[in-house]
Every structure is written in C-alpha cells, then in structure tokens.
Motif scaffolding. Structure first.
Motif, PDB file in Angstrom:
ATOM      1  N   ILE A  12      31.746  51.849  80.103  1.00 22.93           N
ATOM      2  CA  ILE A  12      31.610  53.264  79.737  1.00 22.93           C
ATOM      3  C   ILE A  12      30.455  53.828  80.555  1.00 22.93           C
ATOM      4  N   THR A  13      30.616  55.034  81.066  1.00 24.59           N
ATOM      5  CA  THR A  13      29.543  55.664  81.817  1.00 24.59           C
ATOM      6  C   THR A  13      29.304  57.088  81.344  1.00 24.59           C
ATOM      7  N   PHE A  14      28.097  57.576  81.577  1.00 23.43           N
ATOM      8  CA  PHE A  14      27.819  59.000  81.439  1.00 23.43           C
ATOM      9  C   PHE A  14      28.426  59.725  82.628  1.00 23.43           C
ATOM     10  N   PHE A  33      27.351  49.557  79.959  1.00 22.22           N
ATOM     11  CA  PHE A  33      27.112  50.984  79.777  1.00 22.22           C
ATOM     12  C   PHE A  33      26.210  51.430  80.917  1.00 22.22           C
ATOM     13  N   THR A  34      26.677  52.395  81.712  1.00 23.43           N
ATOM     14  CA  THR A  34      25.875  52.901  82.826  1.00 23.43           C
ATOM     15  C   THR A  34      25.525  54.360  82.556  1.00 23.43           C
ATOM     16  N   THR A  35      24.359  54.771  83.054  1.00 22.37           N
ATOM     17  CA  THR A  35      23.817  56.062  82.640  1.00 22.37           C
ATOM     18  C   THR A  35      24.186  57.222  83.557  1.00 22.37           C
ATOM     19  N   ASP A  36      24.920  56.982  84.641  1.00 20.96           N
ATOM     20  CA  ASP A  36      25.551  58.086  85.373  1.00 20.96           C
ATOM     21  C   ASP A  36      26.684  57.536  86.227  1.00 20.96           C
ATOM     22  N   SER A  37      27.464  58.419  86.821  1.00 20.65           N
ATOM     23  CA  SER A  37      28.685  58.000  87.502  1.00 20.65           C
ATOM     24  C   SER A  37      28.419  57.274  88.815  1.00 20.65           C
ATOM     25  N   LEU A  38      27.317  57.572  89.503  1.00 18.22           N
ATOM     26  CA  LEU A  38      27.002  56.845  90.728  1.00 18.22           C
ATOM     27  C   LEU A  38      26.624  55.402  90.412  1.00 18.22           C
ATOM     28  N   ARG A  45      41.497  53.960  84.504  1.00 20.64           N
ATOM     29  CA  ARG A  45      40.644  55.141  84.364  1.00 20.64           C
ATOM     30  C   ARG A  45      39.438  54.788  83.474  1.00 20.64           C
ATOM     31  N   VAL A  46      38.302  55.402  83.784  1.00 27.58           N
ATOM     32  CA  VAL A  46      37.045  55.013  83.123  1.00 27.58           C
ATOM     33  C   VAL A  46      36.743  55.943  81.948  1.00 27.58           C
ATOM     34  N   SER A  47      36.416  55.353  80.814  1.00 26.23           N
ATOM     35  CA  SER A  47      35.970  56.117  79.647  1.00 26.23           C
ATOM     36  C   SER A  47      34.572  56.661  79.915  1.00 26.23           C
ATOM     37  N   VAL A  48      34.344  57.920  79.541  1.00 26.82           N
ATOM     38  CA  VAL A  48      33.093  58.580  79.930  1.00 26.82           C
ATOM     39  C   VAL A  48      32.510  59.398  78.790  1.00 26.82           C
ATOM     40  N   ALA A  83      28.384  56.106  72.429  1.00 27.60           N
ATOM     41  CA  ALA A  83      29.161  55.357  73.412  1.00 27.60           C
ATOM     42  C   ALA A  83      29.038  53.861  73.190  1.00 27.60           C
ATOM     43  N   VAL A  84      27.822  53.376  72.941  1.00 30.50           N
ATOM     44  CA  VAL A  84      27.613  51.946  72.735  1.00 30.50           C
ATOM     45  C   VAL A  84      28.242  51.506  71.412  1.00 30.50           C
TER      46      VAL A  84
END
Length: 389
Positions: free
Chosen positions: A323-325, A295-300, A337-340, A176-177
């Motif tokens: 980008i998030t997990f 880059f975030t590690t979960d959707s919350l 819309r968010v890339s995941v 992702a990164v």
C-alpha cells in the motif's frame, strides 16, 4: 522614415495626449483606481489600445504595493504529488488574478533559503511553501516578522504561527496499515524518505553523541540494548524534521501497537531525499524473517519498493502486499494495480492559494487557520493474505 517616438514603447503621457486628458486621469483610468468619468475612461482605454500601451508592472507595484504574483516553493517538482499540487496552485492563482513564481528545493535547506530570498527580492505578494524542515525555520520566521503572508503546504511547523493546508497524515497511515493487519499480516514494513541532508546530519551527530554515552554506560556495567535485538534508531525513526513523514510514521506505529505488536520499528527503513528506496526495501527483504507487507509513504518510494520486490524474485501480492500514499497515474495502470491512500492533490494547492489571497487582500484577519482535507483509501489488487510458508 520611422520616428523615434514610434520606436519606443508608449507611455502614460502618450496615452494622455491621444485621449485628450491629463496624465493623472490617464494613470487613474489605466490603474482602475480613483475618480474617472466613464467617457474619459473609455477614451483612455481606446488610446492605450491604439498605441499598444503596456503597463509598467514595476511602477504600478511601487504605487499599489502589490505585484499580483505569488511565490511557490516545493520540495520536489518531479514527485507527482507536488506536480499535481502546483497545477492546483497555478489554476487557482490565475482565477484570482495572480501569477506564480515557482522554485524547487530538492528538500535542500540551502536551496530553500535561497528561493525564499529570491521571491522576496521579486516582491511577491505572498509565499506558499512545503518546508524542508520543521526546526531550521529562521528564514520563515523572518518572513512572518516582515509581514509577508505565508501558507505552509503539505507540512506543518509547530513553532510557526501561520496558515497550513494538509491532510490527516497520521490517521490515513494508521487506516492503511490497519487494512494490512486485517488481511492477516504481522510483519509489516515501512519505507520512507524525508527531511533535508542538513537536518539528518545534525540528527545523526546527536545520535553519535548519545551512542558514545551509551557505550560508556554499558562499559560501566549498564544493561544497554543487546546487539541485533533492538531497532537501529538511525534507520527506524521518522524522517528528520519533516512533519508529513513523522505523522505517517506515527500512524504506522499506532496501528501496530493497537494490534499488540510491540516493536514496530523492526521493519522500518528511513532514508533522506535522493536515497534509493529500492536499496532500503532490499535490506528489509533480506532479513531472516522479512516483512510480508510494505507500506510506503509516497508513490516514488513505492516504485523503488516494487523494483526491489521484483529483483528479489518475489511477486505482489502473492509474496508481498503493498500500500502506498498517493494515487499516481501508474498505480492504476500496472498489474497488479496498487492500493493507495489518495490525497486531493490539486485541491490542496487550490486551498493554499485561497488562504494566501485572503491574507493578501485583507479578507482574513483571524488567527492562523489549519485546513485539513480528507484522504480516500482506494482498494485495488496489491493486498492479499500473507503467504503460508
């Protein structure tokens, strides 16, 4: 006048009398074990239906040693990841003939220990757990020593010899990164939460001791680290003792190091469960040279990051890419819309059940199995080249 017998639940002796068989024959027919003729079995089941007989599960478990219940301990049922995984667990358990007892810990070790004790007191046949710590695991070791089947979900404990079901967190984060780097970003931030408050307090205590020694060394003429130039270890290191966050942070760093960026922790912020990710993101956005991608590690956490970006008067992806997990429902509904990084959430839960039931029923006698499922990167609209200014 209603008789006393009609007021009480039917028992095995009642069923035996109605069917015209012995108590032992009725018991074997109802429990589906031992030798019973087809005719006697049919009469017993007909009598049980007529009398409304309901088996005593506690008594049956004392005979068979099984309750056909699975204990499940998750870190945060409000998190869409754990909600989806729990659905996968419940569906797979039902299909295998098991019920589920669920406990939520909020990443709190005290609650986790209490939940494990409660489930053992309920005599569950096995436990699936997302542990809040990779180091404070005496209660899990005790489970293994008591020969209680155990499967770790989403997280690993290297010192614990048991089955695990995860994804390749390090590889998925690195991929992702790398996509943000390919879009031209060099100032990439990571926001993550993880670990229990108990682990974090212990960790910060160790840092305090190290900082005191470091200060003494600098007072003695040592070079030390110039204030403001090096990363703040308490903010930049991976989540305390939670393997998922550690692995994702390692993937983040690996991608930046491979791109020749030697100080990736400059834009890393780490909090504990329950901390506001928006505040951590705001801290990054207020830097003299703020990150151009997150880059975030979960959707919350991503929701908190988006809130901070909007509060700062910035736009995704024009000013900050994201980008998030986890492919939470909202990530494909909002605009942009968010890339995941999408995980097979329900399948993770289902595979954990299958691994646990195989242990319970003696169908798996091999050593610990480490099941790693694939993730999928879902490109959407939240990544663009960095702004030219």
């Amino acid at each position: 006048m209603t008789s006393h017998r009609s007021q009480r639940p039917a028992t095995i002796p009642d069923v035996a009398r109605e069917a015209g068989v012995s108590r032992s024959t009725a018991s074997r027919a109802l429990a589906d074990y031992g030798s019973v003729s087809p005719d006697a079995r049919e009469r017993v089941h007909a009598a049980a239906a007529k009398l409304g007989y309901r088996p005593n599960q506690l008594a049956r478990s004392m005979i068979t040693g099984r309750t056909h219940t699975l204990g499940v301990v998750v870190a945060d049922i409000q998190n869409p990841f754990f909600a989806g995984a729990t659905r996968g667990i419940a569906d797979a358990a039902r299909a295998a003939g098991y019920q589920v007892l669920l406990a939520n810990t909020d990443e709190d070790l005290t609650q986790e220990r209490s939940a494990v004790k409660m489930l053992r007191d309920k005599h569950v046949d096995g436990i699936i757990i997302a542990p809040a710590s990779s180091s404070s695991t005496a209660h899990l070791v005790a489970l293994r020593e008591a020969r209680c089947p155990l499967v770790l979900l989403d997280r690993e404990v290297p010192s614990l010899d048991t089955d695990t079901v995860t994804v390749d967190n390090r590889g998925a984060a690195e991929d992702a990164v790398r996509r943000l780097l390919e879009a031209g970003h060099r100032r990439i931030g990571m926001v993550t939460l993880g670990g229990s408050g108990e682990d974090r307090a212990a960790q910060e205590g160790r840092h305090g001791e190290a900082d005191r020694h470091g200060a003494a060394g600098r007072a003695d003429g040592g070079e030390g680290e110039q204030r403001g130039h090096g990363p703040d270890r308490r903010r930049a290191e991976p989540p305390a003792q939670v393997s998922t966050g550690v692995d994702r942070a390692e993937g983040f760093r690996a991608a930046l190091h491979a791109a020749g960026l030697d100080n990736p922790d400059t834009y890393v912020r780490v909090g504990v469960h329950g901390q506001d990710p928006a505040a951590l993101t705001t801290e990054l956005l207020r830097l003299p040279q703020p990150p151009t991608a997150l880059f975030t590690t979960d959707s919350l956490i991503a929701l908190g990051a988006l809130s901070a970006v909007q509060e700062a008067g910035l736009r995704v992806p024009d000013d900050v890419s994201l980008i998030t997990f986890d492919d939470a429902d909202w990530t494909s509904v909002i605009r942009p819309r968010v890339s995941v990084v999408a995980q097979p959430v329900q399948e993770l839960g289902a595979r954990a059940v299958r691994a646990l039931v195989a242990r319970i029923e003696g169908r798996s006698q091999a050593g610990p199995e480490h099941i790693v499922l694939d993730t999928t990167f879902v490109p959407r609209d939240s990544v663009a080249p960095p702004p030219s200014r």
